[in-house]
Design a protein around this motif. Structure first.
Motif, PDB file in Angstrom:
ATOM      1  N   ASP A   1       0.826  -1.219   0.000  1.00 60.06           N
ATOM      2  CA  ASP A   1       0.000   0.000   0.000  1.00 60.06           C
ATOM      3  C   ASP A   1       0.853   1.258   0.000  1.00 60.06           C
ATOM      4  OD1 ASP A   1      -2.468  -1.265  -0.131  1.00 60.06           O
ATOM      5  OD2 ASP A   1      -2.720  -1.313   2.054  1.00 60.06           O
ATOM      6  N   ARG A   2       1.959   1.231   0.706  1.00 63.23           N
ATOM      7  CA  ARG A   2       2.835   2.406   0.731  1.00 63.23           C
ATOM      8  C   ARG A   2       3.477   2.638  -0.631  1.00 63.23           C
ATOM      9  NH1 ARG A   2       5.430   1.560   6.730  1.00 63.23           N
ATOM     10  NH2 ARG A   2       3.413   1.591   7.784  1.00 63.23           N
ATOM     11  N   LEU A   3       3.825   1.563  -1.299  1.00 60.81           N
ATOM     12  CA  LEU A   3       4.351   1.713  -2.660  1.00 60.81           C
ATOM     13  C   LEU A   3       3.281   2.292  -3.587  1.00 60.81           C
ATOM     14  CD1 LEU A   3       6.452  -1.547  -3.062  1.00 60.81           C
ATOM     15  CD2 LEU A   3       7.301   0.791  -2.864  1.00 60.81           C
ATOM     16  N   LYS A   4       2.034   1.846  -3.404  1.00 59.88           N
ATOM     17  CA  LYS A   4       0.932   2.409  -4.197  1.00 59.88           C
ATOM     18  C   LYS A   4       0.769   3.899  -3.920  1.00 59.88           C
ATOM     19  CE  LYS A   4      -1.884  -1.770  -4.297  1.00 59.88           C
ATOM     20  NZ  LYS A   4      -3.129  -2.380  -3.778  1.00 59.88           N
ATOM     21  N   VAL A   5       0.897   4.289  -2.654  1.00 59.52           N
ATOM     22  CA  VAL A   5       0.786   5.709  -2.288  1.00 59.52           C
ATOM     23  C   VAL A   5       1.869   6.508  -2.992  1.00 59.52           C
ATOM     24  CG1 VAL A   5       1.059   7.376  -0.403  1.00 59.52           C
ATOM     25  CG2 VAL A   5      -0.356   5.344  -0.067  1.00 59.52           C
TER      26      VAL A   5
ATOM     27  N   ALA B   1      -6.627   7.553  -0.669  1.00 64.85           N
ATOM     28  CA  ALA B   1      -7.281   6.333  -0.187  1.00 64.85           C
ATOM     29  C   ALA B   1      -8.110   5.695  -1.289  1.00 64.85           C
ATOM     30  CB  ALA B   1      -8.145   6.648   1.029  1.00 64.85           C
ATOM     31  N   GLN B   2      -8.862   6.518  -1.985  1.00 63.30           N
ATOM     32  CA  GLN B   2      -9.706   6.023  -3.068  1.00 63.30           C
ATOM     33  C   GLN B   2      -8.864   5.395  -4.180  1.00 63.30           C
ATOM     34  OE1 GLN B   2     -12.117   9.063  -4.950  1.00 63.30           O
ATOM     35  NE2 GLN B   2     -13.902   7.721  -4.723  1.00 63.30           N
ATOM     36  N   ARG B   3      -7.786   6.065  -4.554  1.00 58.11           N
ATOM     37  CA  ARG B   3      -6.928   5.583  -5.648  1.00 58.11           C
ATOM     38  C   ARG B   3      -6.250   4.261  -5.316  1.00 58.11           C
ATOM     39  NH1 ARG B   3      -4.323   9.432  -9.194  1.00 58.11           N
ATOM     40  NH2 ARG B   3      -5.984  10.711 -10.038  1.00 58.11           N
ATOM     41  N   ILE B   4      -5.858   4.089  -4.048  1.00 55.53           N
ATOM     42  CA  ILE B   4      -5.143   2.854  -3.701  1.00 55.53           C
ATOM     43  C   ILE B   4      -6.083   1.761  -3.194  1.00 55.53           C
ATOM     44  CG2 ILE B   4      -3.021   4.130  -3.216  1.00 55.53           C
ATOM     45  CD1 ILE B   4      -3.496   3.413  -0.210  1.00 55.53           C
ATOM     46  N   GLY B   5      -7.372   2.080  -3.089  1.00 57.69           N
ATOM     47  CA  GLY B   5      -8.348   1.085  -2.651  1.00 57.69           C
ATOM     48  C   GLY B   5      -8.251   0.752  -1.178  1.00 57.69           C
ATOM     49  N   ALA B   6      -7.996   1.765  -0.360  1.00 49.52           N
ATOM     50  CA  ALA B   6      -7.877   1.566   1.083  1.00 49.52           C
ATOM     51  C   ALA B   6      -8.885   2.445   1.811  1.00 49.52           C
ATOM     52  CB  ALA B   6      -6.458   1.917   1.548  1.00 49.52           C
ATOM     53  N   SER B   7      -9.204   2.078   3.021  1.00 49.89           N
ATOM     54  CA  SER B   7     -10.070   2.932   3.841  1.00 49.89           C
ATOM     55  C   SER B   7      -9.302   4.204   4.178  1.00 49.89           C
ATOM     56  CB  SER B   7     -10.472   2.209   5.123  1.00 49.89           C
ATOM     57  OG  SER B   7      -9.342   2.038   5.959  1.00 49.89           O
ATOM     58  N   PRO B   8      -9.997   5.292   4.483  1.00 47.08           N
ATOM     59  CA  PRO B   8      -9.295   6.528   4.851  1.00 47.08           C
ATOM     60  C   PRO B   8      -8.359   6.352   6.044  1.00 47.08           C
ATOM     61  CG  PRO B   8     -11.581   7.009   4.341  1.00 47.08           C
ATOM     62  CD  PRO B   8     -11.446   5.507   4.346  1.00 47.08           C
ATOM     63  N   SER B   9      -8.778   5.566   7.047  1.00 48.24           N
ATOM     64  CA  SER B   9      -7.905   5.389   8.218  1.00 48.24           C
ATOM     65  C   SER B   9      -6.653   4.594   7.859  1.00 48.24           C
ATOM     66  CB  SER B   9      -8.660   4.722   9.365  1.00 48.24           C
ATOM     67  OG  SER B   9      -9.105   3.439   8.996  1.00 48.24           O
TER      68      SER B   9
ATOM     69  N   ALA C   1      -5.235   4.457   4.833  1.00 50.80           N
ATOM     70  CA  ALA C   1      -4.391   5.347   4.024  1.00 50.80           C
ATOM     71  C   ALA C   1      -3.672   6.349   4.921  1.00 50.80           C
ATOM     72  CB  ALA C   1      -5.235   6.074   2.981  1.00 50.80           C
ATOM     73  N   SER C   2      -4.367   6.896   5.910  1.00 47.17           N
ATOM     74  CA  SER C   2      -3.744   7.857   6.833  1.00 47.17           C
ATOM     75  C   SER C   2      -2.602   7.216   7.611  1.00 47.17           C
ATOM     76  CB  SER C   2      -4.780   8.418   7.799  1.00 47.17           C
ATOM     77  OG  SER C   2      -5.667   9.251   7.109  1.00 47.17           O
ATOM     78  N   PHE C   3      -2.786   5.960   8.013  1.00 50.26           N
ATOM     79  CA  PHE C   3      -1.729   5.227   8.716  1.00 50.26           C
ATOM     80  C   PHE C   3      -0.472   5.139   7.850  1.00 50.26           C
ATOM     81  CE2 PHE C   3       0.318   1.051   9.283  1.00 50.26           C
ATOM     82  CZ  PHE C   3       0.762   1.179  10.596  1.00 50.26           C
ATOM     83  N   HIS C   4      -0.660   4.781   6.578  1.00 51.58           N
ATOM     84  CA  HIS C   4       0.482   4.652   5.671  1.00 51.58           C
ATOM     85  C   HIS C   4       1.091   6.013   5.339  1.00 51.58           C
ATOM     86  CE1 HIS C   4       0.080   0.402   5.349  1.00 51.58           C
ATOM     87  NE2 HIS C   4      -1.124   0.465   4.791  1.00 51.58           N
ATOM     88  N   LEU C   5       0.252   7.016   5.171  1.00 54.07           N
ATOM     89  CA  LEU C   5       0.759   8.370   4.895  1.00 54.07           C
ATOM     90  C   LEU C   5       1.585   8.883   6.070  1.00 54.07           C
ATOM     91  CD1 LEU C   5      -2.370   9.803   3.139  1.00 54.07           C
ATOM     92  CD2 LEU C   5      -0.077   9.698   2.135  1.00 54.07           C
ATOM     93  N   ALA C   6       1.156   8.585   7.284  1.00 51.20           N
ATOM     94  CA  ALA C   6       1.916   9.019   8.468  1.00 51.20           C
ATOM     95  C   ALA C   6       3.301   8.372   8.490  1.00 51.20           C
ATOM     96  CB  ALA C   6       1.148   8.685   9.743  1.00 51.20           C
ATOM     97  N   ALA C   7       3.378   7.092   8.151  1.00 43.03           N
ATOM     98  CA  ALA C   7       4.672   6.405   8.137  1.00 43.03           C
ATOM     99  C   ALA C   7       5.579   6.982   7.053  1.00 43.03           C
ATOM    100  CB  ALA C   7       4.464   4.903   7.909  1.00 43.03           C
ATOM    101  N   LEU C   8       5.005   7.275   5.893  1.00 45.85           N
ATOM    102  CA  LEU C   8       5.802   7.861   4.805  1.00 45.85           C
ATOM    103  C   LEU C   8       6.230   9.291   5.131  1.00 45.85           C
ATOM    104  CD1 LEU C   8       3.734   6.453   1.816  1.00 45.85           C
ATOM    105  CD2 LEU C   8       6.058   5.777   2.480  1.00 45.85           C
ATOM    106  N   ALA C   9       5.375  10.026   5.817  1.00 47.52           N
ATOM    107  CA  ALA C   9       5.731  11.391   6.224  1.00 47.52           C
ATOM    108  C   ALA C   9       6.816  11.365   7.295  1.00 47.52           C
ATOM    109  CB  ALA C   9       4.493  12.137   6.729  1.00 47.52           C
ATOM    110  N   GLU C  10       6.736  10.396   8.203  1.00 45.73           N
ATOM    111  CA  GLU C  10       7.759  10.281   9.249  1.00 45.73           C
ATOM    112  C   GLU C  10       9.129   9.997   8.634  1.00 45.73           C
ATOM    113  OE1 GLU C  10       8.804   7.400  12.986  1.00 45.73           O
ATOM    114  OE2 GLU C  10       6.702   7.846  12.609  1.00 45.73           O
ATOM    115  N   ALA C  11       9.149   9.221   7.560  1.00 48.59           N
ATOM    116  CA  ALA C  11      10.399   8.923   6.855  1.00 48.59           C
ATOM    117  C   ALA C  11      10.797  10.052   5.908  1.00 48.59           C
ATOM    118  CB  ALA C  11      10.261   7.614   6.079  1.00 48.59           C
ATOM    119  N   LYS C  12       9.967  11.073   5.842  1.00 44.60           N
ATOM    120  CA  LYS C  12      10.187  12.236   4.981  1.00 44.60           C
ATOM    121  C   LYS C  12      10.195  11.876   3.490  1.00 44.60           C
ATOM    122  CE  LYS C  12      12.488  14.941   8.483  1.00 44.60           C
ATOM    123  NZ  LYS C  12      13.181  14.270   9.537  1.00 44.60           N
TER     124      LYS C  12
END
Length: 104
Positions: free
Chosen positions: A17-21, A39-47, A49-60
């Protein structure tokens, strides 16, 4: 970039999912997109997608920016590019004639 930093970034990307993001945001370009669209584009729930976005943002690897009432996410192109460059920097043992294989 040093190996320890690259390992952290690869760890952040070690999820389908993170690669999709990342791929979705690369496609979106510098304007980015909001979390709901991602979330819509990767086929994930908003929560999720937010979890994965937070991890990617933490890694900058992604940059988050507030625009009005929305959070917009963009790829941190220099950071992602640095990771790719790290992988290819010693390509072909430094031989200019052989670096053509990697388009360097």
């Amino acid at each position: 970039m040093i190996e320890a930093e690259a390992a952290i970034l690869f760890g952040a990307l070690a999820n389908a999912d993170r690669l999709k993001v990342i791929r979705t945001l690369v496609e979106a370009g510098p304007d980015g997109m909001n979390a709901g669209e991602i979330a819509q584009r990767i086929g994930a729930s908003p929560s999720r997608a937010s979890f994965h976005l937070a991890a990617l943002a933490e890694a900058k690897l992604v940059i988050k920016e507030r625009r009005s009432r929305s959070l917009i996410y963009r790829v941190n192109f220099p950071r992602v590019g640095g990771l790719v460059s790290f992988l290819l920097e010693d390509c072909c043992n430094g031989s200019p004639s052989l670096k053509k294989c990697c388009n360097l």
